[in-house]
Write a protein that holds these residues in place. Structure first.
Motif, PDB file in Angstrom:
ATOM      1  N   PHE A   1     -10.372   3.905  -0.521  1.00 26.86           N
ATOM      2  CA  PHE A   1     -10.785   2.546  -0.865  1.00 26.86           C
ATOM      3  C   PHE A   1      -9.830   1.939  -1.890  1.00 26.86           C
ATOM      4  O   PHE A   1      -9.446   0.776  -1.785  1.00 26.86           O
ATOM      5  CB  PHE A   1     -12.215   2.570  -1.430  1.00 26.86           C
ATOM      6  N   ASP A   2      -9.465   2.723  -2.893  1.00 22.03           N
ATOM      7  CA  ASP A   2      -8.573   2.229  -3.939  1.00 22.03           C
ATOM      8  C   ASP A   2      -7.223   1.841  -3.349  1.00 22.03           C
ATOM      9  O   ASP A   2      -6.685   0.770  -3.651  1.00 22.03           O
ATOM     10  CB  ASP A   2      -8.394   3.286  -5.023  1.00 22.03           C
ATOM     11  N   LEU A   3      -6.676   2.696  -2.510  1.00 21.85           N
ATOM     12  CA  LEU A   3      -5.357   2.434  -1.937  1.00 21.85           C
ATOM     13  C   LEU A   3      -5.395   1.255  -0.977  1.00 21.85           C
ATOM     14  O   LEU A   3      -4.529   0.382  -1.014  1.00 21.85           O
ATOM     15  CB  LEU A   3      -4.841   3.686  -1.227  1.00 21.85           C
TER      16      LEU A   3
ATOM     17  N   VAL B   1       0.836  -1.202   0.000  1.00 15.28           N
ATOM     18  CA  VAL B   1       0.000   0.000   0.000  1.00 15.28           C
ATOM     19  C   VAL B   1       0.872   1.254   0.000  1.00 15.28           C
ATOM     20  O   VAL B   1       0.644   2.194  -0.766  1.00 15.28           O
ATOM     21  CB  VAL B   1      -0.956  -0.017   1.207  1.00 15.28           C
ATOM     22  N   ALA B   2       1.885   1.257   0.861  1.00 12.04           N
ATOM     23  CA  ALA B   2       2.780   2.418   0.933  1.00 12.04           C
ATOM     24  C   ALA B   2       3.479   2.655  -0.403  1.00 12.04           C
ATOM     25  O   ALA B   2       3.680   3.803  -0.829  1.00 12.04           O
ATOM     26  CB  ALA B   2       3.810   2.221   2.041  1.00 12.04           C
ATOM     27  N   GLY B   3       3.837   1.571  -1.079  1.00  7.00           N
ATOM     28  CA  GLY B   3       4.509   1.708  -2.370  1.00  7.00           C
ATOM     29  C   GLY B   3       3.640   2.403  -3.393  1.00  7.00           C
ATOM     30  O   GLY B   3       4.127   3.200  -4.209  1.00  7.00           O
ATOM     31  N   ARG B   4       2.347   2.135  -3.362  1.00  9.52           N
ATOM     32  CA  ARG B   4       1.445   2.797  -4.309  1.00  9.52           C
ATOM     33  C   ARG B   4       1.267   4.272  -3.967  1.00  9.52           C
ATOM     34  O   ARG B   4       0.840   5.059  -4.818  1.00  9.52           O
ATOM     35  CB  ARG B   4       0.086   2.107  -4.318  1.00  9.52           C
TER      36      ARG B   4
ATOM     37  N   ALA C   1     -14.949  -4.275  -4.016  1.00  7.28           N
ATOM     38  CA  ALA C   1     -13.707  -3.547  -4.268  1.00  7.28           C
ATOM     39  C   ALA C   1     -12.520  -4.502  -4.395  1.00  7.28           C
ATOM     40  O   ALA C   1     -11.683  -4.347  -5.287  1.00  7.28           O
ATOM     41  CB  ALA C   1     -13.460  -2.537  -3.159  1.00  7.28           C
ATOM     42  N   VAL C   2     -12.418  -5.501  -3.504  1.00  5.40           N
ATOM     43  CA  VAL C   2     -11.267  -6.405  -3.573  1.00  5.40           C
ATOM     44  C   VAL C   2     -11.351  -7.302  -4.808  1.00  5.40           C
ATOM     45  O   VAL C   2     -10.321  -7.599  -5.431  1.00  5.40           O
ATOM     46  CB  VAL C   2     -11.117  -7.246  -2.287  1.00  5.40           C
ATOM     47  N   LEU C   3     -12.552  -7.707  -5.203  1.00  4.02           N
ATOM     48  CA  LEU C   3     -12.674  -8.509  -6.412  1.00  4.02           C
ATOM     49  C   LEU C   3     -12.289  -7.670  -7.632  1.00  4.02           C
ATOM     50  O   LEU C   3     -11.601  -8.150  -8.534  1.00  4.02           O
ATOM     51  CB  LEU C   3     -14.094  -9.043  -6.561  1.00  4.02           C
ATOM     52  N   GLY C   4     -12.724  -6.405  -7.639  1.00  4.42           N
ATOM     53  CA  GLY C   4     -12.337  -5.515  -8.721  1.00  4.42           C
ATOM     54  C   GLY C   4     -10.836  -5.318  -8.786  1.00  4.42           C
ATOM     55  O   GLY C   4     -10.239  -5.320  -9.872  1.00  4.42           O
ATOM     56  N   GLY C   5     -10.209  -5.162  -7.630  1.00  7.61           N
ATOM     57  CA  GLY C   5      -8.765  -5.002  -7.606  1.00  7.61           C
ATOM     58  C   GLY C   5      -8.032  -6.250  -8.063  1.00  7.61           C
ATOM     59  O   GLY C   5      -7.034  -6.172  -8.783  1.00  7.61           O
TER      60      GLY C   5
END
Length: 418
Positions: A268-270, A161-164, A320-324
């Motif tokens: 949410f995205d991150l 997450v931090a990397g993004r 959201a997690v399935l989309g990711g």
């Protein structure tokens, strides 16, 4: 955007999306999996707690925190009726076939109540039982880490997450300054943010970005996480038909709600769509959906083999997690990209084309903000907004982004093995 132009674009979008749902001559719809968020619920926080974030009082809900409201049941039933009309028209459902539908829900009041409300109109006249793991138990399809079926590295998840965010959550948050000030002005009811501090109030601007301990694999704090909870409460009360103007609120309308949700979507995205997190949290669900869409019998399938429409009620994080995990993107008029409103659903349809090829067609659909607030009846002529979803590595250049079933199997397997 000029109101007339916005309305015209929305109508064009609805008509285009509606035509993309229909099958071509010689095609046959064989199976549908509807992965839906629960409907309109009461705020998770008490009105007193929410009022620490705003200059005006908050509306009161008539049900406990987090529970589906009476309006939420009505809106879910409207979606169920729409799905019924659509799939009867496609020949997938018949009036007297109660065994054609199956329902499963995560073990919370709002998800179970949503599935029951949908079942009343999607399966009218049928005695329907909504499957769930039972009170006090954890469903591995929705919470795989908590259920013990997935072991994830929390430090690696935070690093991913931090990397993004470029390794600096403070700098990442600073890029949202305009949206933060816009929400601050709405909550504190000043002309332009940032508003001056007010005694006893918690300001979104004062939330310090960073990781915090929580029940989730990754938990964040900062203006975006603060905004996520508050704007969800705004949306739920708006969709529930609550009277904000009567409480003295100014400037709260559909356009404002759309704009202030930019912060919620950023958080949410991150937090949930980062690949490592999405794989850990969404892997078991993806396996179950794939098994359900395949043509053969499988112990991993959701519901009996004979069920032609499988409805699964979860949460916004579920979608959201399935989309990711599968790199799915969607957009509906009046919402932020990838936003999941109350009752919003990812729909996976298995079609047999005239050439004999079986394909998966994915859609995202959900009631518009206006349809939610006005409890607008839904029909084939007045549908909820819907958009075809492109499945990277699988979809083809067709209007419905056809994804061959064998390729879909490979894409899901690849996502889980990567």
């Amino acid at each position: 955007m000029i109101p007339f132009l916005r309305t015209a674009l929305a109508v064009f979008f609805l008509l285009s999306a509606g035509s993309a749902w229909a099958g071509a001559p010689g095609e046959r719809l064989e199976k549908v999996v509807i992965l839906s968020r629960h409907g309109v619920r009461a705020a998770m926080s008490s009105p007193e707690r929410l009022e620490e974030t705003s200059a005006r009082p908050w509306p009161r809900f008539s049900v406990p925190p987090g529970h589906l409201t009476a309006r939420g049941e009505t809106l879910a039933a409207l979606m169920g009726g729409y799905f019924r009309e659509r799939y009867v028209a496609e020949g997938l459902l018949r009036p007297d076939d109660c065994g054609a539908t199956y329902y499963w829900a995560n073990v919370t009041q709002r998800t179970i109540a949503t599935a029951k409300a949908v079942a009343r109109t999607l399966s009218p006249g049928c005695v329907v039982a909504v499957g769930n793991v039972g009170e006090g138990r954890v469903d591995p399809m929705f919470e795989p880490i908590k259920a013990g079926v997935v072991v994830a590295d929390a430090d690696l998840a935070r690093a991913a997450v931090a990397g993004r965010a470029g390794g600096d959550l403070t700098a990442w948050s600073a890029s949202h300054r305009d949206a933060i000030e816009r929400l601050d002005a709405l909550l504190m009811q000043c002309p332009v943010g940032p508003c001056p501090p007010s005694p006893g109030k918690r300001r979104i601007l004062d939330a310090k970005p960073g990781f915090v301990e929580g029940e989730d694999l990754v938990s964040l704090w900062g203006p975006e996480a603060f905004a996520s909870g508050v704007t969800e409460s705004l949306l739920m009360a708006w969709a529930d038909g609550q009277d904000f103007a009567g409480q003295g609120w100014r400037g709260l309308d559909e356009d404002t709600l759309t704009r202030v949700f930019a912060l919620h979507q950023a958080e949410f995205d991150l937090r949930l769509r980062t690949p490592y997190v999405a794989k850990a949290l969404g892997g078991p669900l993806a396996r179950r959906i794939l098994a359900t869409l395949e043509t053969g019998a499988s112990d991993a399938a959701i519901g009996p083999t004979g069920a032609r429409v499988v409805f699964v009620a979860g949460h916004d994080g579920t979608l959201a997690v399935l989309g990711g995990l599968l790199r799915l993107e969607w957009a509906l008029p009046g919402y932020q990209p990838n936003q999941i409103g109350p009752g919003g659903a990812l729909v996976f349809e298995r079609w047999r084309r005239a050439d004999g090829v079986r394909v998966i067609r994915a859609r995202f659909t959900g009631q518009s903000l206006r349809q939610l607030r006005e409890a607008t009846p839904l029909t084939q002529a007045t549908p909820p907004p819907a958009a075809p979803v492109f499945i990277p590595g699988c979809s083809t250049a067709t209007p419905a982004f056809d994804c061959p079933l064998d390729r879909f199997e490979a894409i899901v397997s690849q996502a889980l093995d990567s």
